[in-house]
Design an enzyme around this catalytic site. Structure first.
Site, PDB file in Angstrom:
ATOM      1  N   SER A 105      -9.767   1.886   2.518  1.00 35.89           N
ATOM      2  CA  SER A 105      -8.847   2.654   1.704  1.00 35.89           C
ATOM      3  C   SER A 105      -7.790   1.808   0.995  1.00 35.89           C
ATOM      4  O   SER A 105      -7.165   2.289   0.050  1.00 35.89           O
ATOM      5  CB  SER A 105      -8.158   3.709   2.568  1.00 35.89           C
ATOM      6  OG  SER A 105      -7.355   3.100   3.557  1.00 35.89           O
TER       7      SER A 105
ATOM      8  N   LYS B  44       0.846  -1.199   0.000  1.00 38.81           N
ATOM      9  CA  LYS B  44       0.000   0.000   0.000  1.00 38.81           C
ATOM     10  C   LYS B  44       0.876   1.242   0.000  1.00 38.81           C
ATOM     11  O   LYS B  44       1.941   1.260   0.638  1.00 38.81           O
ATOM     12  CB  LYS B  44      -0.916  -0.022   1.234  1.00 38.81           C
ATOM     13  CG  LYS B  44      -1.934   1.111   1.281  1.00 38.81           C
ATOM     14  CD  LYS B  44      -2.878   0.966   2.476  1.00 38.81           C
ATOM     15  CE  LYS B  44      -3.930   2.061   2.524  1.00 38.81           C
ATOM     16  NZ  LYS B  44      -4.852   1.895   3.668  1.00 38.81           N
TER      17      LYS B  44
ATOM     18  N   SER C 140     -10.038  -0.472   6.704  1.00 40.27           N
ATOM     19  CA  SER C 140      -9.403  -0.326   5.391  1.00 40.27           C
ATOM     20  C   SER C 140      -8.710  -1.559   4.835  1.00 40.27           C
ATOM     21  O   SER C 140      -8.351  -1.568   3.662  1.00 40.27           O
ATOM     22  CB  SER C 140      -8.404   0.824   5.427  1.00 40.27           C
ATOM     23  OG  SER C 140      -9.095   2.021   5.229  1.00 40.27           O
TER      24      SER C 140
HETATM   25  N1  GLN Z   1     -13.252   4.245   5.928  1.00 37.10           N
HETATM   26  C1  GLN Z   1     -12.704   4.685   7.173  1.00 37.10           C
HETATM   27  C2  GLN Z   1     -12.290   6.129   7.040  1.00 37.10           C
HETATM   28  O1  GLN Z   1     -12.573   6.704   6.061  1.00 37.10           O
HETATM   29  C3  GLN Z   1     -11.542   3.821   7.567  1.00 37.10           C
HETATM   30  C4  GLN Z   1     -10.333   4.082   6.766  1.00 37.10           C
HETATM   31  C5  GLN Z   1      -9.164   3.264   7.227  1.00 37.10           C
HETATM   32  O2  GLN Z   1      -9.313   2.227   7.869  1.00 37.10           O
HETATM   33  N2  GLN Z   1      -7.968   3.772   6.934  1.00 37.10           N
HETATM   34  O3  GLN Z   1     -11.715   6.687   7.913  1.00 37.10           O
END
Ligand code: GLN
Length: 471
Positions: free
Chosen positions: A142, A67, A166
């Protein structure tokens, strides 16, 4: 193929690390133009590493996709942001050192929502990633690039990061396995910080077994991360017999806007475990509804502080607007950050501000403690909690773009594990139409072996997710 299969072939001399990389490069040119999972890749340096790969190591010769918020020396680390579009990492994250020590080859920089803020990868400022099961749909986020590549067979396995879901949410949407470890099991050194008390790195792969191999390589004490468990307090609870697991089903969770096909696939998984001999019972988590609002106070508060470092002075984007230093910093941040990142910084700054911190931030910390206490109490009576990973299958690109609140609800089942620091896994368990559905297991701190054993039991009876996808 899985890591396990490739390792067998490597040891039998049926393939080489260079041949694996060559094959991946071919798959990427064939399909990634459509999928958009890779922001970039390092074929040349990876081939050089492949030439010296030590096949006797547990991940010897296996390329792992990374990532784009995890630093790899000499490679870009954009975090999906214009702010860091030209940033090159000056060092390896601890997880990268661990991967290298296990013989793996970091290969590729995977698209993500900007600074990991989002659930669809649509917040990437650099490109759109599409779900390999349906290019009109999002891969989740994400860690959408990591999940999409593993599902698209352009990567064997990947590292993601998980602050509120994410790793698990995109894994569920793409039909791959994703594990968020216990907070503190894996070092965060070299992971670009979003919300430091919630962030955790973890594996995404085509099989539960591959996730376990990666977890074993990644987990280690690290003096560079003060929140990482020390050498003596990180032992995992033994898995025991997966057929004797006590599985708790949180009361009312399947009513929370869960699509009927998602509920059906998850209920079938519950019946599978029951038929294996597992004890299924209902558990109460009365404060679960507080999780999403609590998360969006705690995570934005921490993000507003962590993202203070992007000032246009030390690294990343610097505005060419002439003016005072403060004007230069303001212009750099205004130009470099996308709308969701700005929204989070504003929210986080507000909930921490004098006069409001007690009403929002301090109150959210109390809610967080209550949620953690309830989860730990529930997990004293059962081994794991089982829910869907996401209430609905992957939605269409653009469908929720104008409504951030709708998007925030994607993480309703995954967020509590981050707030409580608990390990959790998403395992593919079927389809809604042509779209993958996953179920989600949460366990007590350091119960990863149980989650993995439960996942392996399911996988052994149902086949690997990528085989299901091919059907
Ligand atoms: N979707 C969640 C957010 O927007 C979690 C994102 C994540 O786990 N980095 O914060």
């Amino acid at each position: 193929m899985t890591i396990t299969t490739l390792r067998r072939q490597l040891l039998a001399g049926e393939t080489t690390p260079a041949a694996i990389l060559g094959k991946l490069a071919g798959e990427i040119s064939a399909r990634d133009g459509q999928t958009g999972a890779y922001l970039s890749h390092n074929l040349e340096s990876a081939l050089a590493e492949a030439a010296n790969a030590d096949l006797s190591l547990p991940l010897g010769g296996i390329p792992i996709a990374i990532k784009d918020n995890i630093n790899v020396l000499g490679q870009p680390c954009t975090c999906g942001s214009k702010f860091l579009e030209n940033f090159i990492s000056p060092y390896d994250a601890t997880v990268i050192r661990k991967l290298r020590a296990a013989g793996a080859i970091p290969f590729g920089r995977m698209n993500q929502d900007e600074f990991a803020m989002g659930s669809s990868t649509e917040n990437s400022a650099l490109q759109t990633t599409r779900n390999p099961h349906d290019p009109a749909r999002i891969p989740g986020g994400s860690s959408g690039g990591s999940a999409a590549a593993v599902a698209d067979l352009t990567a064997i396995a990947a590292l993601g990061s998980d602050t509120g879901g994410s790793i698990r949410q995109p894994a569920s949407h793409c039909g791959v396995v994703g594990l968020k470890p216990t907070y503190g099991l894996i070092s965060r050194f070299g992971l670009v910080a979003f919300a430091s008390s919630l962030d955790q790195i973890g594996p995404m792969a085509r099989s539960v077994e591959d996730c376990e191999l990666l977890l074993n390589a990644l987990a280690s004490a690290d003096a560079r991360d003060m929140t990482c468990f020390g050498p003596s307090d990180r032992a995992l609870t033994p898995a025991g017999d997966a057929k004797q697991l006590r599985i708790g089903i949180p009361k009312g969770f399947l009513g929370k806007g869960v699509a009927p096909e998602v509920a059906a696939a998850v209920n079938a998984a519950v019946e599978f475990y029951r038929a294996q001999g597992c004890a299924i019972s209902e558990v109460e988590l009365p404060s679960a509804d507080l999780a999403v609002p609590t998360y969006y106070v705690v995570a934005t508060a921490e993000a507003s502080s962590n993202l203070g470092r992007y000032d246009g002075v030390r690294y990343g984007h610097r505005s060419t607007v002439a003016g005072t230093p403060v004007e230069m910093m303001t212009a750099s941040r205004s130009e470099g950050f996308g709308p969701e990142v700005k929204r989070r910084i504003l929210l986080g700054t507000f909930v921490l501000s004098a006069g409001y911190a007690d009403a929002y931030y301090v109150r959210a910390l109390r809610a967080r403690a209550k949620i953690r206490a309830e989860y730990l109490a529930a997990l004293a009576g059962v081994d794991v909690l089982l829910t869907p990973t996401v209430p609905t299958p992957a939605f269409k690109v653009g469908e929720k773009a104008s409504d951030p609140l709708q998007l925030y609800l994607e993480d309703i089942f995954t967020i509590p594990a981050n707030l409580a620091g608990l390990p959790a896994i998403s395992v593919p368990c079927g389809k809604s139409g042509h779209l993958p559905v996953g179920f989600h297991l949460v366990g007590a701190p350091l119960s990863e072996a149980k989650l993995l054993a439960a996942g392996r039991l399911f996988e052994a009876a149902h086949g690997y997710a990528h085989q299901q996808a091919a059907l």
